[in-house]
Design an enzyme around this catalytic site. Structure first.
Site, PDB file in Angstrom:
ATOM      1  CE  LYS A  71      -4.110  -2.052   2.059  1.00 53.59           C
ATOM      2  NZ  LYS A  71      -5.182  -1.944   3.047  1.00 53.59           N
ATOM      3  CB  ALA A 132       0.886   3.907  17.193  1.00 59.44           C
ATOM      4  CG  ASN A 155       1.034   1.836  20.160  1.00 59.99           C
ATOM      5  OD1 ASN A 155       0.286   0.916  19.842  1.00 59.99           O
ATOM      6  ND2 ASN A 155       2.303   1.882  19.782  1.00 59.99           N
ATOM      7  CE1 TYR A 229     -12.912  -9.827   6.981  1.00 61.91           C
ATOM      8  CE2 TYR A 229     -12.024  -7.613   7.054  1.00 61.91           C
ATOM      9  CZ  TYR A 229     -12.042  -8.874   6.489  1.00 61.91           C
ATOM     10  OH  TYR A 229     -11.193  -9.169   5.467  1.00 61.91           O
TER      11      TYR A 229
HETATM   12  P1  ATR Z   1      -0.922  -2.776  11.039  1.00 63.18           P
HETATM   13  O1  ATR Z   1      -0.254  -2.459   9.742  1.00 63.18           O
HETATM   14  O2  ATR Z   1      -1.997  -3.824  10.958  1.00 63.18           O
HETATM   15  O3  ATR Z   1      -1.389  -1.553  11.743  1.00 63.18           O
HETATM   16  P2  ATR Z   1       1.492  -2.898  12.602  1.00 63.18           P
HETATM   17  O4  ATR Z   1       1.971  -1.709  11.836  1.00 63.18           O
HETATM   18  O5  ATR Z   1       2.408  -4.040  12.794  1.00 63.18           O
HETATM   19  O6  ATR Z   1       0.191  -3.497  11.937  1.00 63.18           O
HETATM   20  O7  ATR Z   1       0.968  -2.358  14.028  1.00 63.18           O
HETATM   21  C1  ATR Z   1       0.488  -3.216  15.007  1.00 63.18           C
HETATM   22  C2  ATR Z   1      -0.115  -2.400  16.153  1.00 63.18           C
HETATM   23  O8  ATR Z   1      -0.646  -3.315  17.099  1.00 63.18           O
HETATM   24  C3  ATR Z   1       0.894  -1.546  16.915  1.00 63.18           C
HETATM   25  O9  ATR Z   1       0.239  -0.424  17.445  1.00 63.18           O
HETATM   26  C4  ATR Z   1       1.320  -2.506  18.034  1.00 63.18           C
HETATM   27  O10 ATR Z   1       1.813  -1.883  19.195  1.00 63.18           O
HETATM   28  P3  ATR Z   1       3.385  -1.483  19.329  1.00 63.18           P
HETATM   29  O11 ATR Z   1       3.546  -0.233  18.539  1.00 63.18           O
HETATM   30  O12 ATR Z   1       3.595  -1.294  20.775  1.00 63.18           O
HETATM   31  O13 ATR Z   1       4.153  -2.648  18.768  1.00 63.18           O
HETATM   32  C5  ATR Z   1       0.015  -3.156  18.366  1.00 63.18           C
HETATM   33  N1  ATR Z   1       0.195  -4.455  18.995  1.00 63.18           N
HETATM   34  C6  ATR Z   1       0.547  -5.613  18.395  1.00 63.18           C
HETATM   35  N2  ATR Z   1       0.591  -6.624  19.284  1.00 63.18           N
HETATM   36  C7  ATR Z   1       0.251  -6.088  20.484  1.00 63.18           C
HETATM   37  C8  ATR Z   1       0.082  -6.607  21.804  1.00 63.18           C
HETATM   38  N3  ATR Z   1       0.267  -7.912  22.065  1.00 63.18           N
HETATM   39  N4  ATR Z   1      -0.292  -5.767  22.778  1.00 63.18           N
HETATM   40  C9  ATR Z   1      -0.493  -4.457  22.537  1.00 63.18           C
HETATM   41  N5  ATR Z   1      -0.367  -3.898  21.319  1.00 63.18           N
HETATM   42  C10 ATR Z   1       0.006  -4.696  20.312  1.00 63.18           C
END
Ligand code: ATR
Length: 290
Positions: A71, A132, A155, A229
């Protein structure tokens, strides 16, 4: 439907693509609207993305959806980009023009329209946004773009939320976005927030997970919107409802990002009646899938 010499072709570029629901949505729309259009998935490897986009243009492909993981990287291959998509830095829809493809982000305009269909407003609202990452970042842009008064970006990693908040504030010349560590939610004043769940936590098969479980967090929320979803009702949604709020999943967002792309490709307007019909098909598809 009969494919013939006049059929126009649309498709999806991504990796992987085999679980996509987009062909079902677009081919059904074409059939219902009597358009001579076929929509197909294209699996594209990273090193071939540029060739794929150039080749699609050469093949007179009318429109493309772009999904994970392309994207953002696809942007440099476009001739033009819609203003909001440019600020977000991610596109999911390419529309053929005389000079190349123009990129749009119908994930976000679609989410906005999906929320509108559920009578969820953004203008003047105080929004809590969980996450985030790439998805939450786009949602933060969308919320401010459509007039949210405040967006609290919660976050696990504060630094990441701060970076995103600063990016959105600078790009949209605002100070509406504030970063917080998730566990500092209690500093938020009052209740009746709209909360959008923008992480991938809780996604099937991890259906019992969510980034926050505290009941007093959920008591602050009037309306909860999960971008996920699958499952149909996430843990986040269940906790919102348990605390007395209304909760929605991301299936309408999936629907409307597709409808908006279809409208851009075909200069068509899709009625809410047809949208509702496709939504029922999507729900059925989800249930047979799991
Ligand atoms: P996407 O493109 O789907 O948004 P990403 O860019 O990998 O995926 O972002 C994942 C998000 O989920 C981030 O905000 C991440 O938090 P961190 O910035 O602290 O890594 C959050 N996330 C993923 N696993 C998590 C967990 N077990 N607990 C809390 N937040 C989580």
């Amino acid at each position: 439907m009969q494919i013939n010499g006049r059929s126009s072709i649309c498709g999806l570029i991504g990796n992987p693509v085999e679980h996509t629901l987009s062909p079902m949505i677009h081919n059904t729309l074409a059939e219902k609207l009597g358009h001579n259009l076929v929509y197909v998935p294209f699996l594209v490897e990273k090193e071939s993305l540029k060739e794929a986009v150039t080749g699609a243009y050469a093949l007179h492909i009318q429109g493309m959806n772009i999904t994970v993981p392309y994207k953002s990287t696809v942007i440099e291959m476009l001739s033009e980009i819609d203003a909001l998509a440019g600020k977000i830095g991610a596109v999911n829809t390419l529309v053929r023009t005389q000079n190349g493809y123009k990129g749009y982000n119908t994930d976000m305009t679609g989410l906005y329209r999906a929320m509108g269909a559920e009578n969820i407003r953004l203008a003047g609202e105080r929004v809590i946004l969980l996450g985030a990452g790439g998805a939450a970042r786009a949602v933060a842009f969308m919320c401010v773009h459509y007039g949210a008064e405040k967006v609290y970006l919660l976050n696990r990693t504060l630094e990441k939320a701060k970076t995103v908040a600063a990016e959105v504030n600078v790009a949209l010349q605002t100070d509406a976005v504030t970063a917080l560590r998730t566990e500092d939610y209690w500093t938020l004043q009052g209740n009746s927030y709209l909360a959008i769940q923008g992480t991938n936590v809780g996604l099937y098969p991890n259906t019992e997970e969510t980034v926050i479980t505290e009941e007093d967090f959920y008591r602050k929320i009037d309306t909860g919107y999960d971008l996920i979803y699958r499952p149909e009702k996430t843990m986040f949604m269940r906790l919102v409802e348990k605390a007395g709020g209304k909760a929605y999943n991301g299936l309408r967002m999936l629907l409307y990002q597709a409808l908006e792309a279809y409208e851009l490709w075909n200069r068509a307007e899709i009625s809410e009646e047809l949208a509702a019909e496709i939504y029922e098909l999507l729900k059925k598809e989800m249930n047979t899938d799991e």
